[in-house]
Write a protein that holds these residues in place. Structure first.
Motif, short mmCIF file in Angstrom:
data_model
loop_
_atom_site.label_atom_id
_atom_site.label_comp_id
_atom_site.label_asym_id
_atom_site.label_seq_id
_atom_site.Cartn_x
_atom_site.Cartn_y
_atom_site.Cartn_z
N LEU A 161 76.35 -54.05 27.97
CA LEU A 161 74.99 -53.96 27.09
C LEU A 161 75.40 -54.58 26.00
CD1 LEU A 161 74.44 -50.06 27.59
CD2 LEU A 161 73.63 -52.17 28.93
N SER A 162 74.49 -55.15 25.26
CA SER A 162 74.49 -55.85 24.03
C SER A 162 74.91 -54.82 22.79
CB SER A 162 73.11 -56.29 23.68
OG SER A 162 72.22 -55.23 23.14
N GLN A 163 75.59 -55.32 22.01
CA GLN A 163 76.24 -54.50 20.75
C GLN A 163 74.74 -53.87 20.18
OE1 GLN A 163 79.12 -53.80 20.25
NE2 GLN A 163 79.35 -53.09 18.46
N ARG A 164 73.85 -54.53 20.11
CA ARG A 164 72.61 -53.89 19.47
C ARG A 164 72.18 -52.57 20.26
NH1 ARG A 164 71.58 -59.24 20.12
NH2 ARG A 164 69.95 -58.87 21.62
N ALA A 165 72.22 -52.43 21.37
CA ALA A 165 71.78 -51.21 22.18
C ALA A 165 72.62 -50.16 21.71
CB ALA A 165 72.02 -51.51 23.67
N TRP A 166 73.70 -50.16 21.21
CA TRP A 166 74.57 -49.22 20.65
C TRP A 166 74.40 -48.94 19.21
CZ3 TRP A 166 76.29 -46.10 24.49
CH2 TRP A 166 76.45 -46.56 25.72
N THR A 167 74.29 -49.94 18.33
CA THR A 167 74.39 -49.63 17.04
C THR A 167 73.24 -49.91 16.17
OG1 THR A 167 74.70 -52.26 16.62
CG2 THR A 167 76.67 -50.99 17.22
N GLN A 168 71.98 -50.23 16.74
CA GLN A 168 70.73 -50.63 16.20
C GLN A 168 69.74 -49.45 16.83
OE1 GLN A 168 69.33 -54.24 15.95
NE2 GLN A 168 71.25 -55.53 15.04
N LEU A 169 68.57 -49.18 15.90
CA LEU A 169 67.70 -48.40 16.50
C LEU A 169 66.88 -49.14 17.53
CD1 LEU A 169 66.37 -46.45 13.27
CD2 LEU A 169 67.35 -45.52 15.10
N PRO A 170 66.55 -48.33 18.82
CA PRO A 170 65.87 -49.24 19.80
C PRO A 170 64.71 -49.97 18.92
CG PRO A 170 66.24 -46.89 20.47
CD PRO A 170 66.52 -47.05 18.85
N SER A 171 64.32 -51.06 19.61
CA SER A 171 63.52 -51.85 18.90
C SER A 171 61.90 -51.73 19.92
CB SER A 171 63.84 -53.54 18.91
OG SER A 171 63.87 -53.93 20.22
N ARG A 172 60.92 -52.26 19.12
CA ARG A 172 59.71 -52.30 19.86
C ARG A 172 59.69 -53.29 21.04
NH1 ARG A 172 55.32 -49.14 21.50
NH2 ARG A 172 54.66 -50.31 22.96
N ALA A 173 60.40 -54.57 20.81
CA ALA A 173 60.52 -55.44 21.49
C ALA A 173 61.21 -54.93 22.76
CB ALA A 173 61.09 -56.85 21.02
N ALA A 174 62.46 -54.49 22.74
CA ALA A 174 63.07 -54.02 23.88
C ALA A 174 62.33 -52.86 24.47
CB ALA A 174 64.23 -53.31 23.40
N LEU A 175 61.48 -51.85 23.97
CA LEU A 175 60.45 -51.21 24.71
C LEU A 175 59.40 -51.78 25.67
CD1 LEU A 175 59.64 -48.06 25.35
CD2 LEU A 175 58.35 -48.09 23.07
N ASP A 176 59.12 -52.91 24.80
CA ASP A 176 57.92 -53.51 25.67
C ASP A 176 58.53 -54.26 26.76
OD1 ASP A 176 56.22 -52.89 23.71
OD2 ASP A 176 56.08 -54.76 22.64
N ARG A 177 59.76 -54.71 26.86
CA ARG A 177 60.25 -55.20 27.93
C ARG A 177 60.35 -54.40 29.21
NH1 ARG A 177 63.05 -58.19 23.96
NH2 ARG A 177 65.00 -56.86 23.74
N LEU A 178 60.95 -53.19 28.66
CA LEU A 178 61.18 -52.01 29.76
C LEU A 178 59.70 -51.83 30.14
CD1 LEU A 178 62.71 -49.79 31.09
CD2 LEU A 178 62.00 -48.30 29.02
N LEU A 179 58.83 -51.57 29.63
CA LEU A 179 57.35 -51.22 29.87
C LEU A 179 56.89 -52.18 30.82
CD1 LEU A 179 55.80 -49.53 26.82
CD2 LEU A 179 56.69 -48.38 28.89
N ALA A 180 57.09 -53.60 30.60
CA ALA A 180 56.58 -54.87 31.43
C ALA A 180 57.25 -54.47 32.88
CB ALA A 180 56.73 -56.01 30.91
N ALA A 181 58.57 -54.21 32.83
CA ALA A 181 59.41 -54.12 33.94
C ALA A 181 58.99 -52.91 34.78
CB ALA A 181 60.96 -54.12 33.80
N ALA A 182 58.55 -51.96 34.08
CA ALA A 182 58.30 -50.77 34.91
C ALA A 182 56.86 -51.03 35.35
CB ALA A 182 58.32 -49.69 33.89
N ARG A 183 55.97 -51.60 34.69
CA ARG A 183 54.45 -51.78 35.35
C ARG A 183 54.61 -52.78 36.48
NH1 ARG A 183 49.43 -51.28 33.03
NH2 ARG A 183 50.20 -50.61 31.12
#
Length: 333
Positions: free
Chosen positions: A39-61
């Motif tokens: 996993l990227s370092q950002r996944a552990w060290t930063q608050l989840p981003s809206r862009a990352a959430l949008d990528r998840l929702l697009a994959a789920a859709r």
């Protein structure tokens, strides 16, 4: 047993440590999605981003074939979404097609709603009912309701100012079971679980799809950063892996058939289930459950059905252990 998956009671009663046990009390894929990429370092060290959430929702859709007319929200597991449903659903009584996953009735009862159980998905709810809940495929018997019937039920509930809630926790492993590709604007709220099919239940990830006002209300109550950074990255990666999904569907179907055969050879009557678990009848299910537990194999039994025992898919490496334990247990019960 309120839920499967908690070995605490088993260990307290029969000893050992968690690693000694074969936990077949859940419907979780024994072949977890491989976490081979870091996993990227950002996944552990930063608050989840809206862009990352949008990528998840697009994959789920895409993976769940959610129609564009339906909104979609991600949550830390469908259990979290179930707990929020009384806050956003129409006021009124609730009917649940049962027997089924017990948390649905528990949630609505705690919220002060009158809850009744329907024994058939085609039974007409009482006129006072405004929320109809159905698990499809059903847990624990695997009962399926076809998409056209679900569309009809959704329109019927909407006509009385109500809502149909469809819990599709096990739909990933049953091709064609999901109503989502056929929703076509039908006013239903559909829950999807990620962790069961992908074998990553500890990740805590789930989705709700349906009318925008209801999904927006869920999103508001979940507030910011509901889904962790690691869950966003892993979920996006797994949901987009079509080759893994197709290969896993074939593997689970084959192994579920093998498990069914093994149980039948031991004299159990298999009469329900999905590729992730089977439901069998036993003359003394509680006794069989205890006999298996003494051999540190944990299964699922039901207060409302003393002759039912649910056994999760053990995986090829553990099938021989289960067969030997069943032979010994059946001899003693």
């Amino acid at each position: 047993m309120k839920h499967g998956g908690d070995l605490g009671a088993a260990i307290a009663r029969h000893g050992g440590i968690a690693d000694d046990w074969l936990d077949l009390s859940t419907g979780i894929n024994p072949y977890a999605y491989p976490l081979t990429e870091a996993l990227s370092q950002r996944a552990w060290t930063q608050l989840p981003s809206r862009a990352a959430l949008d990528r998840l929702l697009a994959a789920a859709r895409k993976a769940y074939e959610v129609p564009e007319a339906s909104a979609l929200v991600a949550a830390p597991g469908t259990q979290a979404l179930i707990a929020l449903l009384p806050d956003i659903a129409p006021a009124g009584d609730v009917a649940i097609v049962g027997p089924t996953y017990g948390s649905h009735a528990d949630t609505w009862t705690r919220a002060g709603r009158k809850v009744t159980e329907l024994t058939s998905p085609h039974a007409e709810p009482d006129p006072s009912v405004r929320v109809l809940v159905l698990v499809n495929p059903n847990n624990p018997d695997g009962r399926l309701v076809d998409p056209k019937s679900l569309q009809y039920m959704a329109r019927t509930m909407a006509a009385r100012g109500g809502l149909l809630v469809i819990d599709e926790a096990f739909a990933d492993c049953v091709p064609g079971a999901s109503v989502l590709p056929h929703l076509a604007g039908a006013p239903a709220l559909v829950l999807r679980s990620f962790g069961k099919f992908y074998g990553l239940a500890g990740l805590r990830l789930g989705f709700a799809a349906g009318p925008k006002p209801l999904v927006s209300a869920l999103e508001t109550r979940l507030e910011s950063w509901a889904v962790s950074g690691p869950a966003l990255e892993i979920g996006t990666r797994a949901l987009g892996d079509e080759a893994w999904r197709k290969a896993m569907l074939a593997r689970l179907a084959d192994e579920a058939a093998g498990l069914t055969y093994s149980l039948q050879m031991q004299g159990l009557s298999v009469f329900g289930g999905t590729p992730l678990f089977v439901l069998a009848g036993a003359r003394n299910a509680a006794g069989l459950h205890e006999a298996l537990a003494r051999q540190r194999i944990w299964t699922r039994v039901f207060d409302y059905a003393p002759n039912w025992i649910r056994i999760g898919l053990p995986g090829a490496a553990n099938l021989a252990r289960l067969e030997a334990a069943l032979e010994s247990a059946m001899a003693g019960t």
